[in-house]
Structure formats: structure tokens, C-alpha cells
Design an enzyme around this catalytic site. Sequence first.
Site, PDB file in Angstrom:
ATOM      1  N   HIS A 268      -9.201   0.570   7.557  1.00 55.29           N
ATOM      2  CA  HIS A 268      -8.560   1.358   6.722  1.00 55.29           C
ATOM      3  C   HIS A 268      -7.532   0.718   5.863  1.00 55.29           C
ATOM      4  O   HIS A 268      -7.711   1.044   4.598  1.00 55.29           O
ATOM      5  CB  HIS A 268      -7.870   2.653   7.445  1.00 55.29           C
TER       6      HIS A 268
ATOM      7  N   HIS B 221      -7.554  -0.292   1.798  1.00 49.44           N
ATOM      8  CA  HIS B 221      -6.563   0.145   0.659  1.00 49.44           C
ATOM      9  C   HIS B 221      -6.601  -0.962  -0.279  1.00 49.44           C
ATOM     10  O   HIS B 221      -6.400  -0.811  -1.554  1.00 49.44           O
ATOM     11  CB  HIS B 221      -5.249   0.240   1.391  1.00 49.44           C
TER      12      HIS B 221
ATOM     13  N   LEU C  91      -2.008   8.634   4.647  1.00 54.61           N
ATOM     14  CA  LEU C  91      -0.776   9.122   4.197  1.00 54.61           C
ATOM     15  C   LEU C  91      -0.927   9.690   2.651  1.00 54.61           C
ATOM     16  O   LEU C  91      -0.244  10.248   2.251  1.00 54.61           O
ATOM     17  CB  LEU C  91       0.192   8.514   4.577  1.00 54.61           C
TER      18      LEU C  91
ATOM     19  N   GLN D 270       0.024   1.758  -1.271  1.00 59.92           N
ATOM     20  CA  GLN D 270       0.241   3.296  -0.938  1.00 59.92           C
ATOM     21  C   GLN D 270       1.708   3.227  -1.467  1.00 59.92           C
ATOM     22  O   GLN D 270       2.236   4.414  -1.736  1.00 59.92           O
ATOM     23  CB  GLN D 270       0.018   3.495   0.525  1.00 59.92           C
TER      24      GLN D 270
ATOM     25  N   GLY E 101      -0.453   3.099   9.939  1.00 64.94           N
ATOM     26  CA  GLY E 101      -0.753   2.083   9.176  1.00 64.94           C
ATOM     27  C   GLY E 101      -0.273   2.369   7.489  1.00 64.94           C
ATOM     28  O   GLY E 101      -0.178   3.529   7.623  1.00 64.94           O
TER      29      GLY E 101
HETATM   30 ZN    ZN Z   1      -4.714   5.399   4.220  1.00 64.19          ZN
END
Ligand code: ZN
Length: 171
Positions: free
Chosen positions: A132, A136, A91, A51, A46
Site C-alpha cells: 500500500h 503511494h 488515511l 500523503q 502506515g
Molecule cells: Zn494510503
Amino acid sequence: MSILPIYEFPNQILRQKAKKVKRIDRYIERLIGDMIDTMTNAGGVGLAANQVGILRRVIVIRLSETEDAMVFINPEIIHREGERLVEEGCLSVPGYKGMIKRSIWVKAKGIDETWRVVRLRADGLLAQALEHEIDHLNGVLFLDHLKEHEQLIKLGAEDENELIGAAAGHA
Ligand code: ZN
């Protein structure tokens, strides 16, 4: 479409709340495509827009290479049930994983890439990924769910995984 750079902890953009998307325009379409390419390239399950440095409420999830990527715009968890201990990585926190608590199942809603409202009940990896990625969008990282720093594990080249807390000499 292009592969975007992934921002890493402790970059402050990961701590900011993303803003709601009001409509799908070419910018958001492009962002979705780029996010899917970026997630695929990084081998992630994901990715949230924070991000890649964009504070808009967009997440993409692909549970396995054989499945299509799922897109959720303005996603929300509307119900959570139960607790389970899971191993999790991110990540944006490369090289580490941690054991944290996630829900056994969740109900979520969001808007898909055709601006249709989607509601779903999810368990397993999908529930974990939804929690998750939606975290974020709210500036929350899996690190924040660690009960103690000993639960953060550095991924070693060998099988001698090193406990960060112990290595740093923290009590
Ligand atoms: Zn993450």
C-alpha cells in the site's frame, strides 16, 4: 516533531511519483519524525511522504501501538507471491474501505533511518502495508486496485454500510 496535514483524494500530489532520497540530512530526519507523529495521531498503520505533500520516497509503518514504527527509505518490492482478498482503507481516502487483491507474501528492501540496507520477507498486515505505502510513492491508490466500484464501501455511522456503486446508480 509535528503533526502534518494529510492530503486527501483527489489531491494531485497523491498521483505523482516520489523521488529517491540520496542521503539522510536534517530535512529527511525531520520528515521521518513528523510522519511517525502524523501516522500515530491519525491512528494509521502506515504513511507515505506523498500523503503529507512531500514527494520523497519515504514510508513509515507501525502495525500496532505496542510496536516501534518502521522506516523505509527508497523501498521496493522485489518479489511478490500469491493473491488474497483483503479489506483496505487509506488515511487519504477517509470514510471508505474496499476489498482488493494483495500478495500473500512479499520480499522488500529499503534503507532504514540509520542508512542501513534492510531486506525482509513479509506476510499478513506488514506485506499489505508495504504494498500500500510503496504504491503511494508511485502515485497509486488502493482505489486503483478495485475491480469494480461496488467493492468500495462507505463507512457509515450505523451498521448500514452503503455500497457506493449502488447508491450512485452505476451499472
Ligand atoms: Zn494510503
